[in-house]
Write an enzyme that holds these catalytic residues in place. Structure first.
Site, PDB file in Angstrom:
ATOM      1  N   LYS A   1     -35.688 -20.796   4.212  1.00 60.14           N
ATOM      2  CA  LYS A   1     -35.756 -19.361   3.941  1.00 60.14           C
ATOM      3  C   LYS A   1     -35.004 -18.564   4.992  1.00 60.14           C
ATOM      4  CE  LYS A   1     -39.813 -19.094   0.999  1.00 60.14           C
ATOM      5  NZ  LYS A   1     -41.071 -18.365   0.697  1.00 60.14           N
TER       6      LYS A   1
ATOM      7  N   LYS B   1     -34.318 -26.712  -8.007  1.00 56.41           N
ATOM      8  CA  LYS B   1     -35.654 -26.539  -8.556  1.00 56.41           C
ATOM      9  C   LYS B   1     -35.707 -25.216  -9.315  1.00 56.41           C
ATOM     10  CE  LYS B   1     -40.509 -26.255  -7.096  1.00 56.41           C
ATOM     11  NZ  LYS B   1     -41.430 -26.263  -5.931  1.00 56.41           N
TER      12      LYS B   1
ATOM     13  N   LYS C   1     -37.025 -18.223 -10.203  1.00 58.58           N
ATOM     14  CA  LYS C   1     -36.604 -16.922 -10.729  1.00 58.58           C
ATOM     15  C   LYS C   1     -35.451 -16.366  -9.910  1.00 58.58           C
ATOM     16  CE  LYS C   1     -38.002 -12.165 -11.466  1.00 58.58           C
ATOM     17  NZ  LYS C   1     -38.981 -11.106 -11.162  1.00 58.58           N
TER      18      LYS C   1
END
Length: 326
Positions: free
Chosen positions: A111, A191, A194
């Site tokens: 991240k 994976k 959204k």
């Protein structure tokens, strides 16, 4: 029954990866575990978001989970920020957590790369709050996808460190991998997510599902209809495993290997099956959306039940720490 804890962020439309990898597993656990399901809105603060949408997305997440089979009569559904002990225990667990262990967490590294403009302390400290979520209810089983196994191992280590320093308060939780620990996206590379735009949303209408599948990547070997392929290398085949019958699976596998069927044939059957699964879920979701007071009552009652347990565990924790409680 053993106690289970699970959480999901209110980050917008949930997709079939969330359903297969988490929510369906949770619904299947209701008769075998004492289940606590939490909308982890505090975790969602670690990334930038639209504050005007947060409250509605939180209630929407409750409604979607209920529509997918989470029965509030059989489990406790609540919102993380409604039980203040989550943040309180996180601070206490911070005091037994070495910074080096947090720096090694794979999700933090990933991240940080994908959001370099917003590498905040909350993102770094995310696993400690997750450990607090689980340990606050003395969770013994945590159903997760394979990308969260490291976090559950971390939670066990935090419990171990606290118990060694202050006495045996917390059990060591165990990860329970779902039947779909990693659901691939329609791009065939990542994976389902959204944020990556490679997903089918639980609320997508039938025509949108068919359109998304029509352009989804398949086995790269099948450039033409007459080219044979290898089903195990195809993300569409991997989705068939969750939605199709054994007979359909055999038809897809044989047809792919000998070029007996085209990709559109394969995708058409998958679309029919996904739509058949989602249609009753969407109908129930529409009912709940029409009367959001149902979701409001569920989380209010859930928070009250969660609060009772959280308060008792925190009293134990404070006693172990030797804090003056008056």
């Amino acid at each position: 029954m053993k106690r289970s804890f699970s959480g999901i962020q209110p980050t917008g439309d949930l997709h079939i990866g969330n359903y297969l990898g988490a929510i369906k597993t949770w619904a299947d656990m209701l008769d075998r575990y004492e289940c606590f399901f939490c909308i982890v809105d505090l975790h969602a603060l670690t990334i930038k978001y639209d504050t005007s949408l947060m409250a509605q997305r939180t209630l929407d997440a409750v409604a979607v989970n209920m529509a997918c089979g989470l029965d509030p009569k059989k489990c406790t559904i609540f919102i993380q920020s409604h039980v203040k002990e989550h943040a309180e225990l996180c601070w206490i667990l911070d005091s037994v957590t070495p910074m080096g262990e947090l720096g090694r967490m794979t999700q933090f590294k990933e991240k940080s790369k994908s959001h370099p403009e917003n590498v905040n302390v909350g993102l770094f400290n995310y696993p400690v709050l997750q450990a607090a979520d689980i340990l606050l209810y003395k969770g013994e089983v945590v159903p997760v996808g394979d990308d969260q196994v490291q976090h559950i191992e971390f939670s066990r280590e935090v419990a171990r460190k606290f118990n060694a320093a202050y006495g045996p308060v917390f059990p060591e939780c165990q990860a329970l991998l779902s039947n779909a620990p990693r659901v691939m996206g329609l791009d065939g590379v990542n994976k389902m997510s959204k944020s990556l735009g490679n997903h089918i949303a639980i609320a997508d209408p039938a025509d949108v599902i068919r359109k998304k599948l029509a352009t989804a990547k398949t086995d790269p070997a099948r450039k033409r209809r007459t080219d044979p392929g290898e089903p195990t290398k195809c993300n569409i085949y991997s989705l068939h495993q969750f939605f199709s019958t054994p007979e359909q699976m055999q038809w897809v596998e044989e047809g792919c290997r000998n070029a007996g069927i085209g990709c559109l044939d394969c995708k058409g059957v998958l679309a029919d099956n996904i739509i058949a699964v989602l249609t009753p879920i969407q109908a129930r979701y529409a009912e709940l959306k029409a009367d959001m007071n149902i979701a409001r009552r569920v989380v209010a009652e859930g928070a009250a039940r969660a609060q009772r347990i959280a308060s008792a565990v925190m009293a134990e924790v404070k006693d172990a720490l030797g804090l003056y409680t008056g």
